[in-house]
Structures are given as C-alpha cells and as structure tokens.
Design an enzyme around this catalytic site. Structure first.
Site, mmCIF file in Angstrom:
data_model
loop_
_atom_site.group_PDB
_atom_site.id
_atom_site.type_symbol
_atom_site.label_atom_id
_atom_site.label_comp_id
_atom_site.label_asym_id
_atom_site.label_seq_id
_atom_site.Cartn_x
_atom_site.Cartn_y
_atom_site.Cartn_z
ATOM 1 C CG ASP A 224 60.209 52.435 -81.946
ATOM 2 O OD1 ASP A 224 60.083 53.662 -82.088
ATOM 3 O OD2 ASP A 224 59.264 51.685 -81.647
ATOM 4 C CG MET B 29 59.056 48.028 -71.659
ATOM 5 S SD MET B 29 58.147 49.530 -72.100
ATOM 6 C CE MET B 29 56.465 48.889 -72.240
ATOM 7 C CE LYS C 243 58.938 57.881 -77.127
ATOM 8 N NZ LYS C 243 59.359 59.125 -76.464
#
Length: 456
Positions: free
Chosen positions: A241, A376, A263
C-alpha cells in the site's frame, strides 16, 4: 551515515601499525586474525610483539614510521598514545593516500574499526560511529551468545558444496535448499548432511506460489510482528500500500521485487481488480507474494476481495495480523480503548466508503462514554460532528486526532466534538489520521508536544 561500512580484502595487504604498547597490542590481536602482512613500527615493543615476530606473524621495525614505509600500504593505525606522534603518522598516511585510524580519535580518523563478532567466515560488524562504544559491546555480546561457535564450519562446508547445488533450478528452488542448509544452525540443532538435503530438494515437487496478507503496522518497523518480519524475508514479490513507509520495505530481501499498488483517498488509486490480477498472477508463477498492508489487513484493507481472488484461482493464502492504527493512536494518548464503567464496546468506523460519506448508528455513538476509532475521517469531520450533535452528543465530548500514529513524525491534535471540524480545517494534517471519539490525551502520555499547544 558518517562512516560507510565495507569489508576490505586483507589477504596479502600491508597494514602498518605505529606503536608498541598496550594500545597497539589491542589492535594487533584483531589484525592477526586476518591474512594481512603486518608491520609494527616502534622504538620499543612489548614482549608479546617480539613473540609474534618470532612466530613469523608480523615484522617489527625498531623506529617510528617514515613516509617510505607507507608505500603500498592498505591501512595505517596510529596507536602510540602520543597525540603529537599519532597526528604526524596520520599526516604521512593522508599525504600517501592511505586510509588511517588514530586509535580513540574518531574525529581525526579516516576510518574506524567496528566491534566484531567473528564466526569466520561469518563476520558481523557493529558500528555506532564512535558515539556509543559501550552499546556496541553490548550488542556484540548478545550476537555472540546467539551465533553458535560451530556456525563458521557449517558455512565453509556449504560454500564448498555450491557446485553440487547448481543442479537445482535458480530462484525459489535453490533458495529453499540453502534455507534448509542453515535451518537450525542458530538454535543448536544437529545439521542434516548436505548431500541428503540436496537429494530431497531434487525430488521435491515444483514450487507452488502462495500469498501472505501481511499487516505492516502503523509504520514504525519496531511495531512489526516477528511473523511479518519472517514473511518479508521469504517474499519473492512485495505488493504494498501507499502508506507502508520505506524503512519497512527495506526489510524485504534485497532480491525481492517491490511493487506499489497504492490507493489515495480522493486521489489517484490502483483499481482493486488490477491489484487482484497482480497478486494472483505473480503467485501463479510459483512465487511467494507478500501483500503488505498498512496497519492490520482485516481493518479497512479490502482483505476479503483479495482472498476471494486467490480462492477463485486456487492460490494458497494466509493472513499475518498487524497492529492497527487505532491501537497505536490510543497508546500514544496513554488511553485505553475500553474502560470498565465507561464503555463496554468499541466501534471501529470509516469516515467514508465507496458511496461517499458513511452513515452509522449515530444515536449509539452519541451516548455519553461512547468510544469510537474513525479511520479516513479528516474530510468527513464536519459531517461526523453534525450527525453526532444532531443525535444528542455533547459539544464538550473529547476527541483526539492522531496523525501518523506510532511513527516518529506523529502529531496529536486535542479537540472537542464542538471544535473538531474547525481545528482539523485550520491544521495541516497531511498524513493518515485516526479520530478517537471520546478520548483525550493524558497529560503525561508522551513527551511529544500536542499539536494544539504547539500551534499557539
């Protein structure tokens, strides 16, 4: 890095030692383990030096070093315990372009000698750039206890066996053989004969790939589990990641292929279907694939989708859990995620999902004492604040935002629910952040200053 570590070829090289006392003796005991030609220059020499000369292990010249003595020398040690004489010898070496060491004088030396663990041909050098020699000795003692005395003999036998091992295909098959050769070498088990091991590996079935879904933790290499470290050591390919930092990637084998499949929230991202194809495709080639995910693979890591892709392709897989960011953030606050009499449950939430801002059980989250870890959530802060207060949450409810939890660059923003959106908007939080609803930092939790206080 002020001093670059290297291993110099010593066989046949000339090494000059200036000095004949105890300081010189200490260096000579180490240098005599090499195959170098050693010349000692000193008006008077310790009796031990005379014994070594009689044995043909070195030569003694009964006068100080002169410029002509350094022709063709590889290294020079200034070890007279006379600062002026050591400086003179160092000057001669510098003029001759020869690397020199002034014993116990790191600042003026061209090189320094590290602490060493000698299991010839296995040699471990430990350096602190002269800043902490006592620490280097402690590390040396630990390594000497860990590395058995017979390790060198096993390595020499393995080296002689290399031509026979070339009967195995290059890559994973041959690497597996060499891993088996040294299996147990560090825990005292009797080694299996090399010819028997080779025959077993020749008869083995072709390598079948597998996928390891590994949690990299919040970002500090010290937070990796031992299983994660071992997985990185096995990996042929590491697919990671964006949030996995370079110090963790550097723990992978040097030969491993490193592939970023990142991402970015509200930014460029590798499509999940492409990641799935990459994982399955490399494993189908017979490779060990480590899918390295920040935190824990099972927490907002799309683990199920990638496992399902492996199962559909008949690829073996396993999961190596990691320390999730919520745990690291709570540790930095000095708080417990659950507490008797305060909260009997813990919610782990996302601020947004594939459909946009995520909806939750706001009434339950708004209750006094509720604790939630919100991933997030930076861009969703005003939405979270509004929904919670609409369902009865007090504006004074403590909220902490931990950016880069567990990393050296970690920052902590102490806020309340009523000020959360404003403070996040006014603070440049560029790294990944966890919002901990219902928790405030303890006053003495960390030596790091709170971001809110530093901004004043």
């Amino acid at each position: 890095m002020q001093f670059f570590p290297i291993f110099l070829r010593s066989e046949g090289a000339r090494i000059v030692v200036s000095g004949g006392g105890e300081t010189a003796l200490a260096k000579l005991r180490l240098l005599l383990k090499t195959r170098a030609r050693i010349a000692v220059h000193a008006a008077e020499a310790d009796p031990k030096i005379l014994d070594w000369q009689a044995e043909g292990r070195l030569s003694w010249v009964a006068r100080p070093v002169e410029a002509a003595d350094l022709d063709g020398a590889r290294l020079v040690y200034a070890a007279t315990d006379d600062a002026a004489e050591d400086a003179r010898v160092a000057g001669l070496a510098r003029a001759a372009g020869v690397l020199f060491n002034i014993v116990d004088n790191r600042e003026d030396s061209a090189f320094i000698t590290p602490a060493m663990v000698d299991r010839d041909p296995v040699v471990v050098a430990i350096g602190t750039e002269g800043a902490a020699p006592v620490l280097a000795r402690k590390i040396k003692a630990g390594l000497e206890a860990w590395l058995p005395a017979g390790l060198g003999a096993r390595v020499r036998a393995a080296n002689a066996f290399r031509p026979e091992a070339e009967a195995l295909p290059q890559g994973r098959a041959r690497r597996g053989f060499w891993a088996a050769v040294f299996d147990g070498a560090l825990d005292g088990r009797a080694p299996e004969p090399l010819d028997r091991l080779l025959e077993a590996h020749k008869a083995a079935r072709p390598a079948v790939g597998e996928v390891l879904f590994v949690g990299a933790g919040p970002g500090d290499p010290d937070d990796l589990t031992m299983r994660a470290r071992r997985a990185l050591d096995r990996a042929d390919v590491v697919i990671h990641d964006r949030l996995v930092p370079a110090p963790i990637l550097e723990l992978a084998r040097r030969e491993a292929e490193i592939v970023e499949a990142g991402k970015t929230g509200f930014g460029p991202s590798t499509p999940q279907e492409e990641i799935n194809r990459l994982i399955v495709g490399r494993a189908a080639e017979g490779l060990v694939v480590v899918r390295l995910k920040a935190g824990d693979p099972s927490v907002f890591g799309r683990l199920d989708e990638e496992i399902e892709a492996c199962e559909a392709a008949g690829i073996a897989w396993s999961v190596v859990p990691g320390l999730t960011a919520a745990s690291a953030a709570a540790a930095s606050l000095g708080q417990s995620l659950t507490r008797r009499g305060r909260n009997s449950d813990l919610r782990v939430l996302t601020g947004h999902d594939v459909n946009g801002l995520a909806d939750h059980d706001w009434a339950t989250l708004a209750r006094p004492g509720a604790v939630a870890a919100i991933y997030m959530g930076k861009r969703a802060a005003r939405f979270l604040q509004g929904r919670l207060m609409m369902h009865g949450a007090e504006a004074a409810t403590p909220v902490s935002v931990v950016e880069n939890a567990g990393r050296p660059e970690e920052r902590i923003l102490a806020a309340t629910l009523g000020t959360l959106a404003t403070e996040i908007a006014s603070t440049e939080l560029t790294g990944p952040a966890v919002i901990l609803l219902g928790l405030a930092p303890r006053a003495a939790a960390r030596s790091l200053p709170l971001l809110q206080e530093a901004a004043r």
